[in-house]
Design a protein around this motif. Sequence first.
Motif, PDB file in Angstrom:
ATOM      1  N   LEU A  57       0.835  -1.200   0.000  1.00 32.04           N
ATOM      2  CA  LEU A  57       0.000   0.000   0.000  1.00 32.04           C
ATOM      3  C   LEU A  57       0.870   1.250   0.000  1.00 32.04           C
ATOM      4  CD1 LEU A  57      -2.717  -1.057   2.578  1.00 32.04           C
ATOM      5  CD2 LEU A  57      -2.941  -0.970   0.102  1.00 32.04           C
ATOM      6  N   GLN A  58       0.378   2.283  -0.660  1.00 31.49           N
ATOM      7  CA  GLN A  58       1.095   3.551  -0.678  1.00 31.49           C
ATOM      8  C   GLN A  58       0.110   4.679  -0.415  1.00 31.49           C
ATOM      9  OE1 GLN A  58       2.751   4.566  -4.437  1.00 31.49           O
ATOM     10  NE2 GLN A  58       0.878   4.233  -5.546  1.00 31.49           N
ATOM     11  N   THR A  59       0.646   5.835  -0.043  1.00 33.36           N
ATOM     12  CA  THR A  59      -0.230   6.966   0.256  1.00 33.36           C
ATOM     13  C   THR A  59       0.080   8.201  -0.577  1.00 33.36           C
ATOM     14  OG1 THR A  59       1.227   7.732   2.012  1.00 33.36           O
ATOM     15  CG2 THR A  59      -0.554   6.239   2.645  1.00 33.36           C
ATOM     16  N   ASP A  60       1.167   8.195  -1.336  1.00 35.65           N
ATOM     17  CA  ASP A  60       1.491   9.402  -2.083  1.00 35.65           C
ATOM     18  C   ASP A  60       1.346   9.177  -3.581  1.00 35.65           C
ATOM     19  OD1 ASP A  60       3.729   7.960  -2.830  1.00 35.65           O
ATOM     20  OD2 ASP A  60       5.039   8.964  -1.407  1.00 35.65           O
ATOM     21  N   THR A  61       1.618  10.202  -4.352  1.00 32.51           N
ATOM     22  CA  THR A  61       1.442  10.135  -5.800  1.00 32.51           C
ATOM     23  C   THR A  61       2.767   9.969  -6.531  1.00 32.51           C
ATOM     24  OG1 THR A  61       1.541  12.532  -5.980  1.00 32.51           O
ATOM     25  CG2 THR A  61      -0.658  11.541  -5.714  1.00 32.51           C
ATOM     26  N   ALA A  62       3.817   9.584  -5.843  1.00 30.87           N
ATOM     27  CA  ALA A  62       5.139   9.476  -6.464  1.00 30.87           C
ATOM     28  C   ALA A  62       5.128   8.522  -7.656  1.00 30.87           C
ATOM     29  CB  ALA A  62       6.171   9.031  -5.432  1.00 30.87           C
ATOM     30  N   LEU A  63       4.447   7.405  -7.542  1.00 28.29           N
ATOM     31  CA  LEU A  63       4.414   6.438  -8.640  1.00 28.29           C
ATOM     32  C   LEU A  63       3.658   7.002  -9.838  1.00 28.29           C
ATOM     33  CD1 LEU A  63       5.326   3.691  -9.528  1.00 28.29           C
ATOM     34  CD2 LEU A  63       3.319   2.700  -8.436  1.00 28.29           C
ATOM     35  N   GLU A  64       2.545   7.674  -9.602  1.00 29.56           N
ATOM     36  CA  GLU A  64       1.799   8.301 -10.698  1.00 29.56           C
ATOM     37  C   GLU A  64       2.648   9.362 -11.385  1.00 29.56           C
ATOM     38  OE1 GLU A  64      -2.313   9.517 -10.142  1.00 29.56           O
ATOM     39  OE2 GLU A  64      -2.373   8.230  -8.366  1.00 29.56           O
ATOM     40  N   ASP A  65       3.351  10.157 -10.608  1.00 32.55           N
ATOM     41  CA  ASP A  65       4.220  11.190 -11.186  1.00 32.55           C
ATOM     42  C   ASP A  65       5.322  10.561 -12.026  1.00 32.55           C
ATOM     43  OD1 ASP A  65       2.677  13.095  -9.934  1.00 32.55           O
ATOM     44  OD2 ASP A  65       4.073  13.382  -8.258  1.00 32.55           O
ATOM     45  N   GLU A  70       7.437   9.523 -18.030  1.00 30.30           N
ATOM     46  CA  GLU A  70       8.034   8.603 -19.004  1.00 30.30           C
ATOM     47  C   GLU A  70       7.562   8.957 -20.414  1.00 30.30           C
ATOM     48  OE1 GLU A  70      10.354   6.254 -18.728  1.00 30.30           O
ATOM     49  OE2 GLU A  70      10.545   6.775 -16.611  1.00 30.30           O
ATOM     50  N   PRO A  71       8.408   9.620 -21.206  1.00 28.61           N
ATOM     51  CA  PRO A  71       7.979  10.049 -22.544  1.00 28.61           C
ATOM     52  C   PRO A  71       7.829   8.889 -23.529  1.00 28.61           C
ATOM     53  CG  PRO A  71      10.296  10.545 -22.217  1.00 28.61           C
ATOM     54  CD  PRO A  71       9.769  10.021 -20.914  1.00 28.61           C
ATOM     55  N   GLU A  72       8.483   7.788 -23.284  1.00 27.79           N
ATOM     56  CA  GLU A  72       8.459   6.654 -24.213  1.00 27.79           C
ATOM     57  C   GLU A  72       7.213   5.784 -24.055  1.00 27.79           C
ATOM     58  OE1 GLU A  72      10.972   6.210 -26.483  1.00 27.79           O
ATOM     59  OE2 GLU A  72      11.840   8.067 -25.719  1.00 27.79           O
ATOM     60  N   VAL A  73       6.440   6.008 -23.000  1.00 29.86           N
ATOM     61  CA  VAL A  73       5.278   5.183 -22.724  1.00 29.86           C
ATOM     62  C   VAL A  73       4.033   5.849 -23.298  1.00 29.86           C
ATOM     63  CG1 VAL A  73       3.882   4.159 -20.879  1.00 29.86           C
ATOM     64  CG2 VAL A  73       6.362   4.299 -20.627  1.00 29.86           C
ATOM     65  N   SER A  74       3.218   5.061 -24.005  1.00 27.12           N
ATOM     66  CA  SER A  74       2.009   5.616 -24.621  1.00 27.12           C
ATOM     67  C   SER A  74       1.020   6.087 -23.555  1.00 27.12           C
ATOM     68  CB  SER A  74       1.339   4.576 -25.511  1.00 27.12           C
ATOM     69  OG  SER A  74       0.733   3.570 -24.719  1.00 27.12           O
ATOM     70  N   ARG A  75       0.178   7.026 -23.947  1.00 28.69           N
ATOM     71  CA  ARG A  75      -0.825   7.575 -23.027  1.00 28.69           C
ATOM     72  C   ARG A  75      -1.758   6.461 -22.533  1.00 28.69           C
ATOM     73  NH1 ARG A  75      -0.602  10.956 -19.544  1.00 28.69           N
ATOM     74  NH2 ARG A  75      -2.536  10.907 -18.450  1.00 28.69           N
ATOM     75  N   GLY A  76      -2.151   5.571 -23.429  1.00 29.02           N
ATOM     76  CA  GLY A  76      -3.042   4.476 -23.054  1.00 29.02           C
ATOM     77  C   GLY A  76      -2.419   3.558 -22.005  1.00 29.02           C
ATOM     78  N   PHE A  77      -1.125   3.247 -22.189  1.00 25.12           N
ATOM     79  CA  PHE A  77      -0.441   2.384 -21.222  1.00 25.12           C
ATOM     80  C   PHE A  77      -0.275   3.095 -19.886  1.00 25.12           C
ATOM     81  CE2 PHE A  77       3.477   0.199 -19.602  1.00 25.12           C
ATOM     82  CZ  PHE A  77       2.847  -1.013 -19.341  1.00 25.12           C
ATOM     83  N   ARG A  78       0.035   4.399 -19.924  1.00 30.60           N
ATOM     84  CA  ARG A  78       0.138   5.180 -18.678  1.00 30.60           C
ATOM     85  C   ARG A  78      -1.186   5.155 -17.919  1.00 30.60           C
ATOM     86  NH1 ARG A  78       2.662  10.761 -20.482  1.00 30.60           N
ATOM     87  NH2 ARG A  78       3.216   9.812 -22.431  1.00 30.60           N
ATOM     88  N   ASP A  79      -2.290   5.354 -18.665  1.00 24.45           N
ATOM     89  CA  ASP A  79      -3.607   5.344 -18.013  1.00 24.45           C
ATOM     90  C   ASP A  79      -3.919   3.978 -17.412  1.00 24.45           C
ATOM     91  OD1 ASP A  79      -3.910   7.992 -18.694  1.00 24.45           O
ATOM     92  OD2 ASP A  79      -5.215   7.577 -20.421  1.00 24.45           O
TER      93      ASP A  79
END
Length: 113
Positions: A57-65, A70-79
């Motif tokens: 479990l985590q409580t912050d947004t560090a992973l989302e940030d 990551e510019p190489e990752v598609s928007r769909g995969f990020r979502d």
Amino acid sequence: MGRNNDIGSRFVGLMREQGAKYNGFDLTLAKVTSVNPVVLSYNSTSISGDVVLSGCLQTDTALEDAIDREPEVSRGFRDALKELIKGFKLSAGDRVVVQRVGDTFYVIGKVNP
């Protein structure tokens, strides 16, 4: 003879009662009311100290940030990744399974809505 047996029974009963009081290992539900710091609502009581989160479990947004950077990752995969981590990220209002041991509350996981 009956009197000694009665004292022994009462002593065993007291030991069981105190063991249950201080070593409760029952799982129960609580509600997250804050994540910074983590505060739980448990039996109409606000618990803000001695709360231990499960390692996943985590409580912050560090992973989302990090995912957003990551510019190489598609928007769909990020979502899709962000949707996946919602299961591990605590938010105010989440219901959680907790295990109380003495005065410490271990948050085991989230409960699906």
